[in-house]
Design a protein around this motif. Structure first.
Motif, PDB file in Angstrom:
ATOM      1  N   THR A 122     107.351  61.806 100.367  1.00 41.85           N
ATOM      2  CA  THR A 122     108.302  62.905 100.031  1.00 41.85           C
ATOM      3  C   THR A 122     109.022  62.588  98.872  1.00 41.85           C
ATOM      4  O   THR A 122     109.142  63.177  97.778  1.00 41.85           O
ATOM      5  CB  THR A 122     109.520  63.330 101.074  1.00 41.85           C
ATOM      6  OG1 THR A 122     108.597  63.974 102.000  1.00 41.85           O
ATOM      7  CG2 THR A 122     110.291  64.253 100.452  1.00 41.85           C
ATOM      8  N   MET A 123     109.609  61.137  98.968  1.00 41.21           N
ATOM      9  CA  MET A 123     110.386  60.640  97.797  1.00 41.21           C
ATOM     10  C   MET A 123     109.471  60.486  96.452  1.00 41.21           C
ATOM     11  O   MET A 123     110.020  60.784  95.385  1.00 41.21           O
ATOM     12  CB  MET A 123     110.573  59.111  98.200  1.00 41.21           C
ATOM     13  CG  MET A 123     111.754  59.168  99.264  1.00 41.21           C
ATOM     14  SD  MET A 123     112.450  57.450  99.838  1.00 41.21           S
ATOM     15  CE  MET A 123     112.868  56.926  98.102  1.00 41.21           C
ATOM     16  N   ALA A 136     114.733  61.087  93.393  1.00 38.22           N
ATOM     17  CA  ALA A 136     114.018  60.066  92.245  1.00 38.22           C
ATOM     18  C   ALA A 136     115.095  58.832  92.251  1.00 38.22           C
ATOM     19  O   ALA A 136     114.469  57.953  91.755  1.00 38.22           O
ATOM     20  CB  ALA A 136     113.974  60.729  90.903  1.00 38.22           C
ATOM     21  N   LYS A 137     116.300  59.238  92.331  1.00 36.57           N
ATOM     22  CA  LYS A 137     117.197  58.061  92.339  1.00 36.57           C
ATOM     23  C   LYS A 137     117.513  57.089  93.269  1.00 36.57           C
ATOM     24  O   LYS A 137     118.143  56.206  93.674  1.00 36.57           O
ATOM     25  CB  LYS A 137     118.516  58.540  91.748  1.00 36.57           C
ATOM     26  CG  LYS A 137     118.626  58.988  90.200  1.00 36.57           C
ATOM     27  CD  LYS A 137     120.032  59.439  89.639  1.00 36.57           C
ATOM     28  CE  LYS A 137     120.092  60.097  88.406  1.00 36.57           C
ATOM     29  NZ  LYS A 137     121.239  60.644  87.872  1.00 36.57           N
ATOM     30  N   GLY A 155     107.210  62.694  95.560  1.00 39.94           N
ATOM     31  CA  GLY A 155     106.907  64.031  95.048  1.00 39.94           C
ATOM     32  C   GLY A 155     108.148  64.789  94.828  1.00 39.94           C
ATOM     33  O   GLY A 155     107.824  65.951  94.191  1.00 39.94           O
ATOM     34  N   ASP A 156     109.122  64.403  95.180  1.00 39.71           N
ATOM     35  CA  ASP A 156     110.216  65.229  94.949  1.00 39.71           C
ATOM     36  C   ASP A 156     111.280  64.711  94.114  1.00 39.71           C
ATOM     37  O   ASP A 156     112.088  63.515  94.466  1.00 39.71           O
ATOM     38  CB  ASP A 156     110.797  65.742  96.419  1.00 39.71           C
ATOM     39  CG  ASP A 156     112.051  66.831  96.630  1.00 39.71           C
ATOM     40  OD1 ASP A 156     112.437  66.981  95.587  1.00 39.71           O
ATOM     41  OD2 ASP A 156     112.121  67.475  97.574  1.00 39.71           O
ATOM     42  N   LYS A 157     111.874  65.307  93.050  1.00 48.46           N
ATOM     43  CA  LYS A 157     112.651  64.890  92.124  1.00 48.46           C
ATOM     44  C   LYS A 157     114.092  64.610  92.654  1.00 48.46           C
ATOM     45  O   LYS A 157     114.672  63.769  91.937  1.00 48.46           O
ATOM     46  CB  LYS A 157     112.710  65.618  90.721  1.00 48.46           C
ATOM     47  CG  LYS A 157     111.574  65.776  90.140  1.00 48.46           C
ATOM     48  CD  LYS A 157     111.690  66.652  88.774  1.00 48.46           C
ATOM     49  CE  LYS A 157     110.358  66.737  87.980  1.00 48.46           C
ATOM     50  NZ  LYS A 157     110.266  67.640  86.900  1.00 48.46           N
ATOM     51  N   LYS A 158     114.388  65.294  93.811  1.00 47.19           N
ATOM     52  CA  LYS A 158     115.752  65.142  94.579  1.00 47.19           C
ATOM     53  C   LYS A 158     115.979  63.869  94.731  1.00 47.19           C
ATOM     54  O   LYS A 158     117.263  63.399  94.935  1.00 47.19           O
ATOM     55  CB  LYS A 158     115.765  66.277  95.608  1.00 47.19           C
ATOM     56  CG  LYS A 158     117.275  66.168  96.112  1.00 47.19           C
ATOM     57  CD  LYS A 158     117.685  67.267  97.158  1.00 47.19           C
ATOM     58  CE  LYS A 158     116.372  67.192  98.408  1.00 47.19           C
ATOM     59  NZ  LYS A 158     116.897  68.343  99.227  1.00 47.19           N
ATOM     60  N   TYR A 191     122.076  61.152  97.047  1.00 45.28           N
ATOM     61  CA  TYR A 191     120.789  60.931  96.489  1.00 45.28           C
ATOM     62  C   TYR A 191     120.681  59.933  95.392  1.00 45.28           C
ATOM     63  O   TYR A 191     120.058  60.331  94.381  1.00 45.28           O
ATOM     64  CB  TYR A 191     120.464  62.230  95.939  1.00 45.28           C
ATOM     65  CG  TYR A 191     120.392  63.414  97.049  1.00 45.28           C
ATOM     66  CD1 TYR A 191     119.404  63.572  97.943  1.00 45.28           C
ATOM     67  CD2 TYR A 191     121.524  64.036  97.257  1.00 45.28           C
ATOM     68  CE1 TYR A 191     119.407  64.679  98.834  1.00 45.28           C
ATOM     69  CE2 TYR A 191     121.538  64.966  98.067  1.00 45.28           C
ATOM     70  CZ  TYR A 191     120.477  65.258  99.264  1.00 45.28           C
ATOM     71  OH  TYR A 191     120.664  66.221  99.946  1.00 45.28           O
ATOM     72  N   ASP A 192     121.523  58.840  95.438  1.00 48.32           N
ATOM     73  CA  ASP A 192     121.335  57.611  94.591  1.00 48.32           C
ATOM     74  C   ASP A 192     121.834  56.619  95.026  1.00 48.32           C
ATOM     75  O   ASP A 192     122.977  56.141  95.757  1.00 48.32           O
ATOM     76  CB  ASP A 192     122.495  58.047  93.440  1.00 48.32           C
ATOM     77  CG  ASP A 192     122.471  57.404  92.163  1.00 48.32           C
ATOM     78  OD1 ASP A 192     121.472  56.340  92.158  1.00 48.32           O
ATOM     79  OD2 ASP A 192     123.298  57.322  91.482  1.00 48.32           O
ATOM     80  N   LYS A 200     116.287  54.219  96.228  1.00 45.13           N
ATOM     81  CA  LYS A 200     115.178  53.491  96.510  1.00 45.13           C
ATOM     82  C   LYS A 200     115.089  52.676  97.704  1.00 45.13           C
ATOM     83  O   LYS A 200     116.275  52.315  98.192  1.00 45.13           O
ATOM     84  CB  LYS A 200     115.680  52.280  95.075  1.00 45.13           C
ATOM     85  CG  LYS A 200     114.529  51.095  95.299  1.00 45.13           C
ATOM     86  CD  LYS A 200     114.923  50.088  94.124  1.00 45.13           C
ATOM     87  CE  LYS A 200     113.787  48.874  93.976  1.00 45.13           C
ATOM     88  NZ  LYS A 200     114.320  47.902  93.201  1.00 45.13           N
TER      89      LYS A 200
END
Length: 334
Positions: A180-181, A188-189, A183-186, A154-155, A191
């Motif tokens: 989804t990206m 967040a990293k 609105g979902d903090k999961k 997730y990064d 790109k």
């Protein structure tokens, strides 16, 4: 009676006769020929789906034929729609290269008494009765994004290598992933750096995958939601020594990328492709016989697959897909 009036009456009479002929064909009394029109003739995905349709035809009668273009364009499909009408098929089952561009030709087919269903990739809802979808579009998009997230923790940077800019299903999946990206903090990293297109070509997919890796030195992964694209990109990245450094996930026949799944460099989201063809044939025959119209809540039987219910906008879901990993890859025969 003037010649103009006579001509007008003749034209009106011809139109009435045409409408009457179409109405006479409206409800088939026995199984019909179903003309399958996939996006591309050489795609093994559709070849396997066709074996399911042929299995269903042996069970309930009628005939399943497949005709498709050598180029994945709407213009090419329109010619095949017209050909299938000329061959007097009872139903056209189409996987669309462009939902809207093929719609006028399909509506003309309907006026000539040919019923229309879509499968795999939908057309405009006004141009068909039901859409046989391999899985809920949102769920496939969510699974692809989740698979990518798992593979890169997730990064980091990733890209999407889709089929064509007009592909209905791929565009919907990409839109869902972006929302989804956001609105979902999961995520967040993570790109998304670029959306590229493989044009339903092995060679173009290979070139685009390598170009993405070159353009973005920190690229950690590519989502490839196309059955031709994922195996082609995996081979090219493997040969270039980039597979593993850059992880791949998407949609493709699991057997074509089995060794890459087993070594952990590729994941796959997949379903029983043969069953999609099987389900489409049963639905097409039900539509031909006016037992199925696409109205929400309708049900129909599909042989060994059991009973199915029509959802909103005439959509029928085959069933849930799976993320294919080293732990379950042996369960998938295509």
């Amino acid at each position: 009676m003037t010649s103009h009036l006579i001509k007008t009456l003749l034209v009106a009479g011809s139109l009435i006769a045409s409408i009457a002929a179409a109405n006479a064909q409206e409800c088939a009394k026995e199984p019909v020929t179903v003309g399958f029109l996939p996006k591309l003739d050489t795609d093994p995905y559709f070849q396997v789906a066709q074996t399911g349709a042929e299995e269903a035809a042996k069970e309930i009668g009628g005939k399943a034929i497949k005709q498709a273009p050598s180029q994945a364009t709407a213009e090419a499909q329109i010619d095949f729609i017209n050909n299938l009408v000329s061959q007097k098929v009872g139903v056209i089952a189409i996987s669309a290269n462009d939902a809207n561009a093929v719609a006028p030709a399909l509506r003309r087919a309907a006026k000539q008494g040919v019923k229309v269903v879509s499968y795999d990739s939908d057309v405009s809802t006004a141009a068909r009765s039901v859409f046989l979808n391999q899985a809920a579009g949102d769920s496939l998009a969510e699974m692809m994004l989740e698979s990518m997230g798992q593979m890169i923790n997730y990064d980091g940077e990733f890209a999407i290598l889709s089929s064509t800019p007009t592909a209905t299903n791929q565009n919907a999946w990409i839109d869902f992933m972006k929302k989804t990206m956001a609105g979902d903090k999961k995520f967040a990293k993570m790109k998304l750096v670029q959306v590229a297109y493989g044009q339903e070509s092995e060679q173009v997919n290979q070139q685009q995958a390598l170009a993405l890796a070159q353009a973005f030195p920190n690229l950690k992964g590519i989502i490839i939601p196309a059955g031709i694209g994922l195996p082609a990109a995996a081979r090219a990245m493997d040969q270039a020594g980039l597979l593993g450094k850059v992880k791949l996930t998407g949609l493709a026949p699991a057997t074509l990328i089995k060794k890459y799944i087993q070594n952990g460099s590729v994941q796959d989201i997949w379903w029983n492709v043969k069953d999609l063809g099987y389900l489409t044939y049963y639905a097409a025959q039900a539509v031909a016989q006016c037992k199925l119209t696409g109205k929400e809540g309708e049900t129909f039987e599909a042989g060994r697959l059991g009973s199915y219910k029509v959802g909103p906008k005439g959509e029928v879901l085959l069933g849930p897909a799976d993320i294919v990993t080293p732990a379950n890859v042996e369960e998938f025969k295509f």
